[in-house]
Design a protein around this motif. Structure first.
Motif, PDB file in Angstrom:
ATOM      1  N   UNK A 102       4.177  13.154  11.756  1.00 42.78           N
ATOM      2  CA  UNK A 102       3.782  12.041  10.885  1.00 42.78           C
ATOM      3  C   UNK A 102       4.676  11.876   9.668  1.00 42.78           C
ATOM      4  N   UNK A 103       5.344  12.954   9.267  1.00 42.50           N
ATOM      5  CA  UNK A 103       6.102  12.922   8.027  1.00 42.50           C
ATOM      6  C   UNK A 103       7.486  13.523   8.222  1.00 42.50           C
ATOM      7  N   UNK A 142      -4.973  13.515  -0.036  1.00 44.27           N
ATOM      8  CA  UNK A 142      -4.019  13.017  -1.039  1.00 44.27           C
ATOM      9  C   UNK A 142      -3.577  11.599  -0.669  1.00 44.27           C
ATOM     10  N   UNK A 143      -3.285  11.406   0.614  1.00 40.16           N
ATOM     11  CA  UNK A 143      -2.864  10.089   1.065  1.00 40.16           C
ATOM     12  C   UNK A 143      -3.936   9.032   0.837  1.00 40.16           C
ATOM     13  N   UNK A 144      -5.181   9.392   1.060  1.00 43.79           N
ATOM     14  CA  UNK A 144      -6.281   8.448   0.830  1.00 43.79           C
ATOM     15  C   UNK A 144      -6.435   8.094  -0.625  1.00 43.79           C
ATOM     16  N   UNK A 145      -6.103   9.048  -1.498  1.00 40.28           N
ATOM     17  CA  UNK A 145      -6.286   8.818  -2.936  1.00 40.28           C
ATOM     18  C   UNK A 145      -5.253   7.863  -3.502  1.00 40.28           C
ATOM     19  N   UNK A 146      -4.131   7.680  -2.799  1.00 39.73           N
ATOM     20  CA  UNK A 146      -3.077   6.808  -3.329  1.00 39.73           C
ATOM     21  C   UNK A 146      -2.996   5.472  -2.594  1.00 39.73           C
ATOM     22  N   UNK A 204       0.851  -1.198   0.000  1.00 35.44           N
ATOM     23  CA  UNK A 204       0.000   0.000   0.000  1.00 35.44           C
ATOM     24  C   UNK A 204       0.888   1.250   0.000  1.00 35.44           C
ATOM     25  N   UNK A 205       0.648   2.151  -0.928  1.00 42.27           N
ATOM     26  CA  UNK A 205       1.439   3.378  -1.019  1.00 42.27           C
ATOM     27  C   UNK A 205       1.139   4.291   0.174  1.00 42.27           C
ATOM     28  N   UNK A 206       2.159   4.975   0.637  1.00 38.27           N
ATOM     29  CA  UNK A 206       2.017   5.897   1.750  1.00 38.27           C
ATOM     30  C   UNK A 206       2.852   7.131   1.511  1.00 38.27           C
ATOM     31  N   UNK A 207       2.362   8.271   1.968  1.00 40.55           N
ATOM     32  CA  UNK A 207       3.152   9.490   1.881  1.00 40.55           C
ATOM     33  C   UNK A 207       4.267   9.443   2.915  1.00 40.55           C
ATOM     34  N   UNK A 208       5.475   9.830   2.496  1.00 40.05           N
ATOM     35  CA  UNK A 208       6.632   9.784   3.386  1.00 40.05           C
ATOM     36  C   UNK A 208       7.209  11.151   3.681  1.00 40.05           C
ATOM     37  N   UNK A 209       7.200  12.033   2.680  1.00 32.06           N
ATOM     38  CA  UNK A 209       7.881  13.316   2.848  1.00 32.06           C
ATOM     39  C   UNK A 209       7.013  14.452   2.344  1.00 32.06           C
ATOM     40  N   UNK A 210       7.044  15.554   3.079  1.00 28.72           N
ATOM     41  CA  UNK A 210       6.334  16.774   2.704  1.00 28.72           C
ATOM     42  C   UNK A 210       7.373  17.883   2.586  1.00 28.72           C
ATOM     43  N   UNK A 211       7.449  18.531   1.431  1.00 34.52           N
ATOM     44  CA  UNK A 211       8.375  19.651   1.261  1.00 34.52           C
ATOM     45  C   UNK A 211       7.606  20.957   1.146  1.00 34.52           C
ATOM     46  N   UNK A 214      15.852  12.164  -3.223  1.00 32.24           N
ATOM     47  CA  UNK A 214      17.031  11.342  -2.977  1.00 32.24           C
ATOM     48  C   UNK A 214      17.430  11.374  -1.503  1.00 32.24           C
ATOM     49  N   UNK A 215      17.332  12.550  -0.911  1.00 27.71           N
ATOM     50  CA  UNK A 215      17.730  12.730   0.491  1.00 27.71           C
ATOM     51  C   UNK A 215      16.970  11.787   1.419  1.00 27.71           C
ATOM     52  N   UNK A 216      15.685  11.593   1.131  1.00 23.13           N
ATOM     53  CA  UNK A 216      14.856  10.762   2.021  1.00 23.13           C
ATOM     54  C   UNK A 216      14.532   9.406   1.401  1.00 23.13           C
ATOM     55  N   UNK A 217      15.147   9.128   0.239  1.00 20.36           N
ATOM     56  CA  UNK A 217      14.905   7.850  -0.439  1.00 20.36           C
ATOM     57  C   UNK A 217      13.412   7.617  -0.661  1.00 20.36           C
ATOM     58  N   UNK A 218      12.755   8.613  -1.216  1.00 26.44           N
ATOM     59  CA  UNK A 218      11.313   8.539  -1.464  1.00 26.44           C
ATOM     60  C   UNK A 218      11.032   8.614  -2.950  1.00 26.44           C
ATOM     61  N   UNK A 219       9.964   7.974  -3.365  1.00 26.56           N
ATOM     62  CA  UNK A 219       9.485   8.084  -4.735  1.00 26.56           C
ATOM     63  C   UNK A 219       8.615   9.322  -4.853  1.00 26.56           C
ATOM     64  N   UNK A 220       8.477   9.879  -6.056  1.00 27.23           N
ATOM     65  CA  UNK A 220       7.640  11.065  -6.212  1.00 27.23           C
ATOM     66  C   UNK A 220       6.212  10.872  -5.690  1.00 27.23           C
ATOM     67  N   UNK A 221       5.622   9.686  -5.907  1.00 27.01           N
ATOM     68  CA  UNK A 221       4.234   9.483  -5.485  1.00 27.01           C
ATOM     69  C   UNK A 221       4.101   9.368  -3.971  1.00 27.01           C
ATOM     70  N   UNK A 222       5.238   9.288  -3.273  1.00 28.95           N
ATOM     71  CA  UNK A 222       5.230   9.252  -1.811  1.00 28.95           C
ATOM     72  C   UNK A 222       5.465  10.628  -1.209  1.00 28.95           C
ATOM     73  N   UNK A 223       5.406  11.654  -2.038  1.00 25.52           N
ATOM     74  CA  UNK A 223       5.829  12.992  -1.625  1.00 25.52           C
ATOM     75  C   UNK A 223       4.808  14.049  -2.016  1.00 25.52           C
ATOM     76  N   UNK A 224       4.738  15.087  -1.218  1.00 20.71           N
ATOM     77  CA  UNK A 224       3.888  16.250  -1.504  1.00 20.71           C
ATOM     78  C   UNK A 224       4.746  17.506  -1.382  1.00 20.71           C
TER      79      UNK A 224
END
Length: 238
Positions: free
Chosen positions: A123-124, A233-237, A1-8, A169-179
């Motif tokens: 949370x993030x 956004x998190x619910x949508x993914x 299940x995809x999850x948001x990891x990082x918020x910039x 790259x800094x947080x090893x996150x994929x774009x879809x895990x980020x906002x």
């Protein structure tokens, strides 16, 4: 299940009014220059200083994305043109810039800015991405932000992809895990969307979307609404 990891977050005009900050910093810098380089005010009113800035950028394109070095070099070139020697001009430019830079960090946060950062950091992973030269650590925002990148540190300004990719790259996150969250439809929304990140447009002035740029994943008109927008956004993914 995809999850948001990082918020910039963008900084200027997203968390505070940068125009007010820069006007105040310029005023303090010019007051100092009036005392130490009295010719500066008459020789370089705002419009003429901007013309010189364009010349400095043309001669030193590597400074285009480093606003601190650019401003100090601009001051040096202006003071030299006021008739001062190179060594003296360097010293005055350094002192004038130091005063400006301190005042550049005298910000008044928008209502709800620190509160939303406090909520989200639990949370993030949070990061700061700015085309400006505000240092989030000087503002004690390292309480909330785990990292930060600027146009100077990556050698390119948003909407170019380098800053967004550096964050991922800094947080090893994929774009879809980020906002990414910001006020500028091109620099922030378009730039982040182009690398595949989710986006939130901070539209505090309630402007109309022009229709010719990327559509954000969500729009907020009050910073307190960011948490709910991220949740959606998190619910949508998921």
């Amino acid at each position: 299940m995809a999850q948001l990891k990082v918020i910039t977050f963008d900084l200027d005009n997203t968390l505070w009014d940068v125009d007010r900050v820069i006007i105040n910093a310029e005023r303090k810098m010019r007051a100092w220059l009036a005392e130490h380089v009295p010719e500066f005010g008459s020789e370089f009113p705002a419009e003429k200083l901007m013309d010189l800035r364009n010349q400095v950028v043309e001669a030193n394109p590597e400074l285009r994305h480093d606003l601190s070095k650019l401003r100090e070099e601009l001051l040096y070139q202006a003071i030299v043109r006021c008739g001062y020697g190179a060594t003296e001009s360097r010293a005055y430019a350094a002192d004038a810039f130091a005063l400006f830079y301190e005042a550049r960090h005298e910000v008044e946060f928008f209502a709800g800015a620190l509160e939303i950062l406090h909520i989200l950091r639990q949370r993030y992973v949070l990061g700061a991405l700015t085309n400006g030269n505000a240092d989030f650590t000087k503002l004690k925002l390292d309480t909330y932000f785990s990292f930060g990148y600027s146009s100077a540190s990556v050698g390119a300004a948003k909407p170019a992809p380098q800053m967004f990719r550096a964050a991922l790259t800094h947080v090893n996150a994929s774009p879809h895990e980020s906002v990414h969250i910001g006020d500028h439809l091109v620099d922030d929304v378009q730039g982040a969307a182009d690398v595949g990140m989710h986006t939130i447009w901070v539209n505090l002035s309630e402007s109309q979307h022009p229709g010719d740029s990327a559509r954000p994943s969500a729009v907020v008109r009050d910073l307190k609404d960011i948490a709910q927008a991220i949740e959606h956004i998190g619910e949508s993914i998921s």
